[in-house]
Scaffold this active site. Structure first.
Site, PDB file in Angstrom:
ATOM      1  N   ASP A   1       7.582 -30.580 -19.172  1.00 46.69           N
ATOM      2  CA  ASP A   1       6.849 -31.603 -19.384  1.00 46.69           C
ATOM      3  C   ASP A   1       5.314 -31.253 -19.721  1.00 46.69           C
ATOM      4  O   ASP A   1       5.089 -30.124 -19.660  1.00 46.69           O
ATOM      5  CB  ASP A   1       6.587 -32.578 -17.789  1.00 46.69           C
ATOM      6  CG  ASP A   1       8.221 -33.071 -17.494  1.00 46.69           C
ATOM      7  OD1 ASP A   1       8.812 -33.662 -18.317  1.00 46.69           O
ATOM      8  OD2 ASP A   1       8.252 -33.211 -16.270  1.00 46.69           O
TER       9      ASP A   1
ATOM     10  N   ASP B   1      10.570 -39.044 -21.674  1.00 43.61           N
ATOM     11  CA  ASP B   1      10.268 -40.108 -20.445  1.00 43.61           C
ATOM     12  C   ASP B   1       9.304 -41.009 -21.144  1.00 43.61           C
ATOM     13  O   ASP B   1       9.491 -42.243 -20.852  1.00 43.61           O
ATOM     14  CB  ASP B   1       9.423 -39.300 -19.702  1.00 43.61           C
ATOM     15  CG  ASP B   1      10.117 -38.106 -19.006  1.00 43.61           C
ATOM     16  OD1 ASP B   1      10.988 -38.010 -18.749  1.00 43.61           O
ATOM     17  OD2 ASP B   1       9.158 -37.145 -18.631  1.00 43.61           O
TER      18      ASP B   1
END
Length: 213
Positions: free
Chosen positions: A142, A175
């Site tokens: 991420d 995401d």
């Protein structure tokens, strides 16, 4: 050819997602960051071993189960997307479904392969090393970090008690694609599923009205 625009769009999302993840891995040290817009938006290199918000499944087989579940979800979403294309569903629904499918597959790539091909990425499972380790034990990279609010949850809060949290969790392109696809379906569901809306309206019209005495 009718499948190409939607699965091609999903493939572009996957390529962009993987390219940025690998760029972050090779250019920013773990827990390092690069400011983008002041102090509130940064590229922050972090690893997510579990699901959204860092939730993890217990036991040494938790990560394996999560990866297999994600893989199954990708297959199911891909099947319904292909069927929706064949049935000539609204274009907005197809684009949203492609974004969800591409995002889901992008994170499956991390979970399945990164533990093998990226040193130090595999999810730790203590001293136990089953035969499949570290296959299916990769951690998702991420990087998008919005530092609007940060702090620690009180210890009594279930799941997140005592954990550090920012107002917007750190996420990646995959995401964001899933989130945008789901939100689009929720916002325009009446437009995407007009036959369902018409059926609900007919049921309401056929319901007998109750007289108030």
């Amino acid at each position: 050819m009718r499948y190409l625009p939607y699965f091609g769009f999903a493939l572009l999302l996957i390529l962009a997602d993987q390219a940025l993840k690998l760029y972050i891995h090779f250019n920013i040290p773990l827990d390092g960051e690069i400011p983008v817009f002041g102090d509130w938006f940064k590229l922050h290199h972090t690893l997510n071993p579990g699901m959204a918000f860092g939730i993890e499944l217990g036991s040494e087989y938790g990560k394996l189960g999560l990866t297999l579940f994600r893989t199954l979800a990708v297959l199911v979403i891909g099947y319904f997307l292909a069927r929706a294309v064949r049935e000539k569903q609204p274009r907005g629904l197809l684009v949203s479904g492609a974004a969800i499918w591409g995002g889901a597959l992008g994170n499956v790539v991390d979970s399945t392969f990164y533990g093998v091909f990226i040193e130090g990425n595999a999810t730790p499972i203590g001293a136990i090393e089953p035969p499949f380790y570290p296959w299916f034990h990769g951690q998702v990279i991420d990087m998008f970090y919005f530092d609007i609010w940060k702090g620690y949850f009180p210890e009594y809060v279930p799941l997140w008690g005592g954990k550090y949290f920012s107002f917007f969790p750190i996420f990646n392109i995959a995401d964001a694609a899933i989130f945008c696809g789901v939100v689009a379906v929720l916002i325009w569901h009446k437009k995407f599923f007009p036959h369902v809306t018409e059926e609900e309206e007919r049921k309401k019209e056929n319901q007998p009205t109750q007289e108030v005495e």
